[in-house]
Design a protein around this motif. Structure first.
Motif, PDB file in Angstrom:
ATOM      1  N   SER A  28      95.349-126.846 -49.718  1.00 34.65           N
ATOM      2  CA  SER A  28      96.765-127.146 -49.428  1.00 34.65           C
ATOM      3  C   SER A  28      97.205-128.422 -50.150  1.00 34.65           C
ATOM      4  O   SER A  28      98.295-128.479 -50.725  1.00 34.65           O
ATOM      5  N   ASP A  81     101.889-122.079 -49.245  1.00 33.19           N
ATOM      6  CA  ASP A  81     100.613-122.064 -48.528  1.00 33.19           C
ATOM      7  C   ASP A  81     100.656-120.883 -47.553  1.00 33.19           C
ATOM      8  O   ASP A  81     101.590-120.780 -46.746  1.00 33.19           O
ATOM      9  N   ASP A 114      99.067-120.165 -44.897  1.00 32.92           N
ATOM     10  CA  ASP A 114      99.067-120.528 -43.470  1.00 32.92           C
ATOM     11  C   ASP A 114     100.450-120.988 -42.995  1.00 32.92           C
ATOM     12  O   ASP A 114     100.901-120.616 -41.914  1.00 32.92           O
ATOM     13  N   THR A 136      95.527-120.627 -50.212  1.00 36.24           N
ATOM     14  CA  THR A 136      95.179-119.635 -49.187  1.00 36.24           C
ATOM     15  C   THR A 136      94.439-120.329 -48.044  1.00 36.24           C
ATOM     16  O   THR A 136      94.104-121.506 -48.119  1.00 36.24           O
TER      17      THR A 136
END
Ligand code: ADP
Ligand code: S3P
Ligand code: MG
Length: 166
Positions: A15, A31, A33, A74
């Motif tokens: 990230s 990102d 998430d 990821t």
């Protein structure tokens, strides 16, 4: 530009590096998430505790299928599903941020937001050992991050990409 996918274990810096790479290349960055949290309106620990890991993995694949930003960081478990690897291979270049367990341990010492890190040390180590060979196997480029600043890592990625496109 082909999408750059950053993969690696929790704490490898996906990230952090993704954001910086986006700034340097003046390209959109995403990102998976953060996108999951936005789309499903729940944070990652809540998804894990209320819906379970399997539901999280379904969300993750749905998001990976949908997004097409030039730079994508990821989650550490993206390599758990063959389908995810297939999507990334088809759309872009996979860069593995390789980081030792010892270094990750230091970086995530105070972290409480990663449900699969919030475990005893034997479970953490087992997950790391299980995944390391998957990251290695599916990466187009491997960048070691231990002892390097995010800026150094970004520069290394840029150099690798330049050499690749020569
Ligand atoms: N190269 C680096 N050296 C030292 N600390 C780092 C580095 N890259 C990231 N970090 C730190 O490690 C932690 C995890 O980084 P993060 O980008 O969230 O990793 P990931 O997305 O791979 O889980 C953060 O506190 C971040 O500031
Ligand atoms: O390794 C994993 O399975 C996970 C890693 C996390 O992302 P980071 O790798 O960015 O911590 C996040 O996707 C979720 O907590 C599951
Ligand atoms: Mg992350």
């Amino acid at each position: 530009m082909k999408t750059i996918y950053l993969i690696g274990f929790m704490g490898s810096g996906k990230s952090t590096i993704g954001g910086k790479l986006g700034e340097v290349l003046i390209e959109n960055y995403l990102d998976t998430d953060r996108e999951i949290e936005k789309v499903y309106k729940q944070n990652i620990p809540e998804i894990f505790s209320e819906k379970g890991e399997e539901t999280f993995r379904q969300y993750e694949t749905a998001i990976l299928k949908k997004v097409n930003q030039p730079i994508i960081s990821t989650g550490g478990g993206i390599v758990e599903r063959k389908e995810n690897i297939h999507i990334m291979k088809q759309n872009g270049t996979i860069i593995y941020l390789a980081t030792s367990f010892k270094e990750i341990f230091k970086r995530l010492e105070k972290d409480v937001n990663r449900p699969l890190w919030n475990k005893d040390i034997a479970d953490r180590k087992a997950l790391y050992n299980k995944r390391v060979h998957l990251y290695e196997k599916h990466a187009d480029e491997i960048i070691v991050t231990d002892g390097k600043s995010p800026e150094m890592i970004v520069n290394e990625i840029l150099m690798r990409l330049r050499n690749k496109n020569k």
